[in-house]
Design a protein around this motif. Structure first.
Motif, PDB file in Angstrom:
ATOM      1  N   VAL A 264      64.606  21.738  42.194  1.00  0.00           N
ATOM      2  CA  VAL A 264      63.326  21.050  42.050  1.00  0.00           C
ATOM      3  C   VAL A 264      62.636  21.517  40.778  1.00  0.00           C
ATOM      4  CG1 VAL A 264      60.998  20.832  43.035  1.00  0.00           C
ATOM      5  CG2 VAL A 264      62.962  20.903  44.538  1.00  0.00           C
ATOM      6  N   VAL A 265      62.040  20.590  40.043  1.00  0.00           N
ATOM      7  CA  VAL A 265      61.191  20.965  38.909  1.00  0.00           C
ATOM      8  C   VAL A 265      59.783  20.459  39.204  1.00  0.00           C
ATOM      9  CG1 VAL A 265      61.972  18.922  37.615  1.00  0.00           C
ATOM     10  CG2 VAL A 265      60.825  20.772  36.412  1.00  0.00           C
ATOM     11  N   GLU A 266      58.814  21.336  38.966  1.00  0.00           N
ATOM     12  CA  GLU A 266      57.422  20.933  39.184  1.00  0.00           C
ATOM     13  C   GLU A 266      56.833  20.471  37.855  1.00  0.00           C
ATOM     14  OE1 GLU A 266      54.819  23.131  42.008  1.00  0.00           O
ATOM     15  OE2 GLU A 266      53.564  23.434  40.242  1.00  0.00           O
ATOM     16  N   ASN A 267      56.491  19.188  37.793  1.00  0.00           N
ATOM     17  CA  ASN A 267      55.909  18.633  36.563  1.00  0.00           C
ATOM     18  C   ASN A 267      54.393  18.566  36.701  1.00  0.00           C
ATOM     19  OD1 ASN A 267      55.843  17.381  34.010  1.00  0.00           O
ATOM     20  ND2 ASN A 267      55.881  15.342  34.943  1.00  0.00           N
ATOM     21  N   MET A 268      53.726  18.548  35.572  1.00  0.00           N
ATOM     22  CA  MET A 268      52.253  18.539  35.522  1.00  0.00           C
ATOM     23  C   MET A 268      51.742  19.709  36.357  1.00  0.00           C
ATOM     24  SD  MET A 268      51.465  14.470  35.569  1.00  0.00           S
ATOM     25  CE  MET A 268      52.793  13.304  35.865  1.00  0.00           C
ATOM     26  N   SER A 269      52.416  20.836  36.146  1.00  0.00           N
ATOM     27  CA  SER A 269      52.271  21.985  37.012  1.00  0.00           C
ATOM     28  C   SER A 269      50.950  22.711  36.795  1.00  0.00           C
ATOM     29  CB  SER A 269      53.451  22.912  36.714  1.00  0.00           C
ATOM     30  OG  SER A 269      53.449  24.024  37.529  1.00  0.00           O
ATOM     31  N   PHE A 270      50.593  22.887  35.529  1.00  0.00           N
ATOM     32  CA  PHE A 270      49.329  23.554  35.194  1.00  0.00           C
ATOM     33  C   PHE A 270      48.910  22.996  33.848  1.00  0.00           C
ATOM     34  CE2 PHE A 270      53.004  25.919  33.860  1.00  0.00           C
ATOM     35  CZ  PHE A 270      52.765  26.137  32.515  1.00  0.00           C
ATOM     36  N   HIS A 271      47.685  23.252  33.464  1.00  0.00           N
ATOM     37  CA  HIS A 271      47.168  22.669  32.230  1.00  0.00           C
ATOM     38  C   HIS A 271      46.852  23.765  31.224  1.00  0.00           C
ATOM     39  CE1 HIS A 271      43.838  20.914  29.717  1.00  0.00           C
ATOM     40  NE2 HIS A 271      44.815  20.063  29.540  1.00  0.00           N
ATOM     41  N   ILE A 272      47.298  23.561  29.987  1.00  0.00           N
ATOM     42  CA  ILE A 272      46.916  24.500  28.934  1.00  0.00           C
ATOM     43  C   ILE A 272      45.957  23.784  28.000  1.00  0.00           C
ATOM     44  CG2 ILE A 272      47.722  25.897  26.995  1.00  0.00           C
ATOM     45  CD1 ILE A 272      50.369  26.196  28.450  1.00  0.00           C
ATOM     46  N   CYS A 273      44.765  24.320  27.858  1.00  0.00           N
ATOM     47  CA  CYS A 273      43.761  23.688  26.999  1.00  0.00           C
ATOM     48  C   CYS A 273      44.268  23.674  25.554  1.00  0.00           C
ATOM     49  CB  CYS A 273      42.437  24.443  27.085  1.00  0.00           C
ATOM     50  SG  CYS A 273      41.250  23.858  25.867  1.00  0.00           S
ATOM     51  N   PRO A 274      44.333  22.461  24.934  1.00  0.00           N
ATOM     52  CA  PRO A 274      44.880  22.398  23.579  1.00  0.00           C
ATOM     53  C   PRO A 274      44.001  23.140  22.568  1.00  0.00           C
ATOM     54  CG  PRO A 274      44.147  20.220  24.330  1.00  0.00           C
ATOM     55  CD  PRO A 274      43.965  21.160  25.474  1.00  0.00           C
ATOM     56  N   ASP A 275      42.729  23.328  22.882  1.00  0.00           N
ATOM     57  CA  ASP A 275      41.827  23.986  21.933  1.00  0.00           C
ATOM     58  C   ASP A 275      41.852  25.506  22.074  1.00  0.00           C
ATOM     59  OD1 ASP A 275      41.046  21.480  21.016  1.00  0.00           O
ATOM     60  OD2 ASP A 275      39.640  21.276  22.689  1.00  0.00           O
ATOM     61  N   CYS A 276      41.718  25.975  23.324  1.00  0.00           N
ATOM     62  CA  CYS A 276      41.557  27.424  23.472  1.00  0.00           C
ATOM     63  C   CYS A 276      42.774  28.105  24.095  1.00  0.00           C
ATOM     64  CB  CYS A 276      40.315  27.723  24.321  1.00  0.00           C
ATOM     65  SG  CYS A 276      40.491  27.145  26.017  1.00  0.00           S
ATOM     66  N   GLY A 277      43.770  27.299  24.518  1.00  0.00           N
ATOM     67  CA  GLY A 277      44.972  27.914  25.083  1.00  0.00           C
ATOM     68  C   GLY A 277      44.786  28.396  26.514  1.00  0.00           C
ATOM     69  N   HIS A 278      43.600  28.147  27.066  1.00  0.00           N
ATOM     70  CA  HIS A 278      43.352  28.601  28.438  1.00  0.00           C
ATOM     71  C   HIS A 278      44.232  27.825  29.429  1.00  0.00           C
ATOM     72  CE1 HIS A 278      41.281  30.014  31.987  1.00  0.00           C
ATOM     73  NE2 HIS A 278      41.089  28.767  32.367  1.00  0.00           N
ATOM     74  N   ARG A 279      44.790  28.553  30.362  1.00  0.00           N
ATOM     75  CA  ARG A 279      45.654  27.918  31.343  1.00  0.00           C
ATOM     76  C   ARG A 279      44.876  27.718  32.632  1.00  0.00           C
ATOM     77  NH1 ARG A 279      51.699  29.371  33.232  1.00  0.00           N
ATOM     78  NH2 ARG A 279      51.436  28.949  35.442  1.00  0.00           N
ATOM     79  N   SER A 280      44.814  26.464  33.093  1.00  0.00           N
ATOM     80  CA  SER A 280      44.123  26.249  34.364  1.00  0.00           C
ATOM     81  C   SER A 280      45.034  25.505  35.327  1.00  0.00           C
ATOM     82  CB  SER A 280      42.828  25.463  34.142  1.00  0.00           C
ATOM     83  OG  SER A 280      43.091  24.308  33.388  1.00  0.00           O
ATOM     84  N   GLU A 281      44.834  25.782  36.564  1.00  0.00           N
ATOM     85  CA  GLU A 281      45.709  25.211  37.580  1.00  0.00           C
ATOM     86  C   GLU A 281      44.909  24.179  38.354  1.00  0.00           C
ATOM     87  OE1 GLU A 281      47.872  28.477  39.344  1.00  0.00           O
ATOM     88  OE2 GLU A 281      48.560  28.800  37.284  1.00  0.00           O
ATOM     89  N   ILE A 282      44.891  22.989  37.768  1.00  0.00           N
ATOM     90  CA  ILE A 282      44.012  21.936  38.263  1.00  0.00           C
ATOM     91  C   ILE A 282      44.292  21.597  39.716  1.00  0.00           C
ATOM     92  CG2 ILE A 282      43.265  19.573  37.867  1.00  0.00           C
ATOM     93  CD1 ILE A 282      44.135  19.830  35.028  1.00  0.00           C
ATOM     94  N   PHE A 283      45.550  21.411  40.000  1.00  0.00           N
ATOM     95  CA  PHE A 283      45.885  20.964  41.357  1.00  0.00           C
ATOM     96  C   PHE A 283      46.373  22.123  42.212  1.00  0.00           C
ATOM     97  CE2 PHE A 283      46.835  17.417  38.465  1.00  0.00           C
ATOM     98  CZ  PHE A 283      45.867  16.543  38.899  1.00  0.00           C
ATOM     99  N   GLY A 284      46.276  23.306  41.679  1.00  0.00           N
ATOM    100  CA  GLY A 284      46.869  24.436  42.398  1.00  0.00           C
ATOM    101  C   GLY A 284      48.350  24.368  42.112  1.00  0.00           C
ATOM    102  N   HIS A 285      48.952  25.436  41.647  1.00  0.00           N
ATOM    103  CA  HIS A 285      50.361  25.277  41.328  1.00  0.00           C
ATOM    104  C   HIS A 285      51.204  26.251  42.145  1.00  0.00           C
ATOM    105  CE1 HIS A 285      51.474  28.707  38.875  1.00  0.00           C
ATOM    106  NE2 HIS A 285      52.611  28.116  38.585  1.00  0.00           N
ATOM    107  N   GLY A 286      52.502  26.094  42.045  1.00  0.00           N
ATOM    108  CA  GLY A 286      53.378  26.995  42.780  1.00  0.00           C
ATOM    109  C   GLY A 286      53.931  26.349  44.040  1.00  0.00           C
ATOM    110  N   GLY A 287      53.417  25.155  44.370  1.00  0.00           N
ATOM    111  CA  GLY A 287      53.903  24.463  45.572  1.00  0.00           C
ATOM    112  C   GLY A 287      55.376  24.128  45.461  1.00  0.00           C
ATOM    113  N   GLY A 288      55.793  23.750  44.260  1.00  0.00           N
ATOM    114  CA  GLY A 288      57.194  23.375  44.045  1.00  0.00           C
ATOM    115  C   GLY A 288      58.114  24.552  44.310  1.00  0.00           C
TER     116      GLY A 288
END
Ligand SMILES: Nc1ncnc2c1ncn2[C@@H]1O[C@H](COP(=O)(O)OP(=O)(O)OP(=O)(O)O)[C@@H](O)[C@H]1O
Ligand SMILES: [Mg+2]
Length: 355
Positions: A264-288
């Motif tokens: 299984v591959v988890e796509n759209m897994s987390f978001h990296i802000c293109p400006d500041c590089g901050h990683r956010s887990e919009i939908f909660g990740h790790g479910g995959g």
């Protein structure tokens, strides 16, 4: 009200007859529908023996009844479309093509095409000869993603010449029809077309032929998967759709055609802000990852949700090609490496296929 997920968890306590593994990890649970006072469980037991099927049916019925208190439990046994191979095929029967890899998902819009295209390009970057077959005849998107829309693939004598783009060979219905033209295909036509895509395209010598499957796990997918012995299938999921059941459907589909599940591959897994590089887990990740471990299948990696992935795809310059050293491309490179490892393993392992 009990949820399908809860019932699925309960079914994990039932061992497959003659095995220590449970029926859920065998991937034979196809669907669970919960009504107001009824539960329907659809089971695709592949080529299982009649006695095994009867045993599974009885165990599931009892378990669901005990667990839900619902009397009206229906068990639907789906007929096997093909006998399940005892041995996973190592070589595709397409002359010159070594490994056919299907990219599939239980649901639409999770990024199958994006993953299929970037996986194919990443495999090529790693030194392999790669083809990409767009098996999504209803919504072919490979021409757009490879930037070859408008150019028809030619024929050469009685062979269809694939289009070459970014170093890989590709074929798609989208290369033969005008864009915007509605495509209404009936089953037999789809069959014929896809058979041609497999058999009559001058693929040449390929290490990997990647299939972009249409969404879902219906008959069309089965037919496609039957066209060529698959080295295995990659199941794409997203965190917000991480319903174990969706992935289970994908697994069941692959098992029905005797194809190993590569993982299984988890796509759209987390978001990296293109400006500041901050990683956010919009939908909660790790479910995959969790789901993969629960289903006893490999977790192949996670691809970030990134605007650049969409923009580069839409521009026909997939991220693996256009920003090869970036973090997003690296996620696809890592996926390609894992897929190769799993293909090699699948060729060796004694897979838990239905007897
Ligand atoms: N990791 C990602 N980051 C940002 N956008 C993405 C990502 N993956 C896919 N997308 C975008 O999401 C949309 C759906 O992706 P895609 O077409 O690959 O999905 P699909 O599963 O093939 O869909 P379908 O079921 O319709 O065939 C597209 O606009 C695509 O660019
Ligand atoms: Mg698609």
């Amino acid at each position: 009200m009990v949820t399908p997920q809860e019932i699925l968890n309960e079914l994990k306590t039932i061992a497959y007859p003659g095995y220590t593994r449970d029926i859920v990890s065998f991937g034979i649970i196809r669907d669970i529908e919960v009504g107001t006072d009824s539960v329907k469980v659809s089971i695709a037991p592949g080529g299982a023996r009649d006695e095994a099927i009867a045993e599974i049916r009885a165990a599931v019925e009892t378990a669901v009844r005990d667990f839900t208190g619902v009397d009206n439990v229906e068990i639907a046994i789906e007929a096997s479309q093909t006998p399940v191979h005892r041995e996973p095929p190592r070589r595709a029967e397409i002359p010159g093509v070594k490994n056919v890899i299907a990219v599939a998902s239980g649901k639409g819009g999770v990024g199958k095409s994006t993953v299929a295209v970037n996986l194919a390009l990443a495999l090529h970057k790693q030194g392999h000869a790669v083809g990409l077959l767009d098996a999504d005849v209803y919504g072919p998107s490979v021409p757009l993603l490879l930037g070859v829309s408008g150019e028809g693939a030619g024929t050469d004598g009685d062979r269809i010449q694939p289009v070459h783009s970014h170093g890989i060979a590709a074929i798609s219905l989208g290369m033969f029809i005008d864009r915007g033209q509605p495509v209404i295909w009936r089953g037999p036509m789809i069959n014929k077309l896809l058979t041609q895509f497999f058999r009559e395209v001058a693929w040449g010598e390929l290490d990997y032929l990647v299939l972009d499957l249409p969404p879902g796990t219906g008959d069309a997918q089965l037919t496609i998967a039957q066209q060529a012995p698959l080295a295995g299938g990659v199941i794409v999921t997203t965190p917000q759709d991480v319903a174990l059941l969706d992935v289970q459907r994908g697994i069941a589909m692959l098992h029905q055609v005797g194809a190993p599940v590569l993982g299984v591959v988890e796509n759209m897994s987390f978001h990296i802000c293109p400006d500041c590089g901050h990683r956010s887990e919009i939908f909660g990740h790790g479910g995959g990852r969790k789901m993969a471990s629960e289903s006893d299948i490999a977790f192949l990696g996670e691809i970030p949700l990134a605007r650049r992935i969409r923009e580069t795809s839409d521009a026909g310059q997939p991220i693996v090609i256009s920003e090869p050293d970036g973090e997003h491309a690296k996620a696809f490179d890592a996926l390609a490496t894992r897929v190769r490892q799993e293909v090699e393993k699948a060729g060796r392992l004694d897979l838990p296929l239905v007897n």
